[in-house]
Design a protein around this motif. Structure first.
Motif, mmCIF file in Angstrom:
data_model
loop_
_atom_site.group_PDB
_atom_site.id
_atom_site.type_symbol
_atom_site.label_atom_id
_atom_site.label_comp_id
_atom_site.label_asym_id
_atom_site.label_seq_id
_atom_site.Cartn_x
_atom_site.Cartn_y
_atom_site.Cartn_z
ATOM 1 N N PHE A 28 -59.784 20.455 9.390
ATOM 2 C CA PHE A 28 -60.232 19.696 10.618
ATOM 3 C C PHE A 28 -59.220 19.284 11.533
ATOM 4 C CE2 PHE A 28 -60.245 16.906 6.999
ATOM 5 C CZ PHE A 28 -59.972 15.679 7.566
ATOM 6 N N ASP A 29 -59.754 19.057 12.748
ATOM 7 C CA ASP A 29 -58.871 18.295 13.793
ATOM 8 C C ASP A 29 -59.041 16.807 13.985
ATOM 9 O OD1 ASP A 29 -60.373 17.769 16.502
ATOM 10 O OD2 ASP A 29 -60.940 19.711 15.918
ATOM 11 N N ALA A 102 -59.216 21.528 27.884
ATOM 12 C CA ALA A 102 -59.920 22.932 28.343
ATOM 13 C C ALA A 102 -61.132 23.263 27.326
ATOM 14 C CB ALA A 102 -59.162 24.086 28.648
ATOM 15 N N ALA A 103 -60.595 23.192 26.208
ATOM 16 C CA ALA A 103 -61.639 23.358 24.850
ATOM 17 C C ALA A 103 -62.672 22.358 24.872
ATOM 18 C CB ALA A 103 -60.954 23.546 23.819
ATOM 19 N N PHE A 150 -65.529 24.812 21.319
ATOM 20 C CA PHE A 150 -64.143 24.095 21.331
ATOM 21 C C PHE A 150 -63.174 24.919 20.218
ATOM 22 C CE2 PHE A 150 -61.412 21.017 18.944
ATOM 23 C CZ PHE A 150 -60.791 20.342 20.014
ATOM 24 N N CYS A 151 -63.700 25.066 19.219
ATOM 25 C CA CYS A 151 -62.686 25.632 18.152
ATOM 26 C C CYS A 151 -62.090 26.910 18.616
ATOM 27 C CB CYS A 151 -63.436 25.979 16.795
ATOM 28 S SG CYS A 151 -63.960 24.425 15.916
ATOM 29 N N TYR A 167 -62.181 25.758 9.283
ATOM 30 C CA TYR A 167 -62.108 24.681 10.465
ATOM 31 C C TYR A 167 -63.420 24.942 11.086
ATOM 32 C CZ TYR A 167 -60.674 22.707 14.903
ATOM 33 O OH TYR A 167 -60.583 22.055 16.092
ATOM 34 N N VAL A 168 -63.874 25.701 11.463
ATOM 35 C CA VAL A 168 -65.104 25.985 12.305
ATOM 36 C C VAL A 168 -66.365 25.389 11.559
ATOM 37 C CG1 VAL A 168 -66.827 27.271 13.362
ATOM 38 C CG2 VAL A 168 -64.478 27.753 13.777
#
Length: 207
Positions: A28-29, A102-103, A150-151, A167-168
């Motif tokens: 994850f971020d 941007a995302a 976003f991802c 991640y998604v």
């Protein structure tokens, strides 16, 4: 708070991290730490103030994100002053912010508007009862759209193969999970804001 949480999440989102919880590998971020709370606040805004006013706040966050991104870029390309030795580090972290922004802007703008729209539509169709269904239902749809956009825009091609899918999925499950866990708090905040605005249970402030 809504706009502040968005801006902080955009910067924190430049770092990708991983966590091994026993046999489960999660990717994850950093934006996942705070960003889910924007959906909690978005639900409060939509539930108390209606879609039109919630949309105004979403657009304010959109504008602030663009301003932040432009500011980081201007500072990045400005000449390096004497004694400053961290240009490469600045570019590595904040130089990636424009792609994150941007995302975030696209995912956030579409996701939040979908979230607010779904919440209000559920309310119009089934009335003021079953608040939990509106909150969770709108989050399932809004966060799904937001996470997918976003991802893909931020990290497709950066995070490899199966790790990207991880991640998604992790991001979506986590964001929805936070909303569910915080549901009792969301109820209290909505009730408190309604009281402050002089509204009864189930009422929406006219635009």
């Amino acid at each position: 708070m809504f706009v502040a949480f968005l801006l902080i999440s955009n910067i924190a989102g430049t770092k990708v991290t991983a966590l091994d919880a026993g046999p489960i590998h999660l990717v994850f971020d950093g934006g996942a730490v705070l960003f889910p709370l924007t959906y909690v606040l978005g639900d409060v805004l939509s539930e108390v103030y209606g879609f039109a006013r919630a949309k105004r706040v979403v657009l304010m966050g959109f504008a602030a994100s663009i301003i932040a991104s432009l500011t980081f870029w201007i500072v990045q390309v400005a000449p390096v002053g004497p004694g400053y030795e961290h240009q490469a580090a600045y570019e590595a972290v904040l130089g990636f912010v424009p792609r994150i922004v941007a995302a975030s802007v696209i995912g956030y703008l579409v996701g939040q508007l979908v979230n607010a729209f779904v919440l209000v539509r559920i309310r119009q169709r089934w009335g003021a009862d079953h608040l939990w269904a509106r909150l969770i239902g709108s989050t399932l749809v809004g966060e799904g759209v937001d996470t997918a956009l976003f991802c893909t825009i931020a990290f497709l091609g950066v995070i490899p193969g199966s790790e990207f899918v991880n991640y998604v999925v992790t991001g979506y499950a986590y964001k929805v999970g936070v909303e569910v866990v915080l549901l009792p708090l969301t109820y209290r905040v909505i009730a408190w804001v309604r009281t402050r605005e002089g509204l009864g249970a189930g009422e929406v402030l006219a635009a």
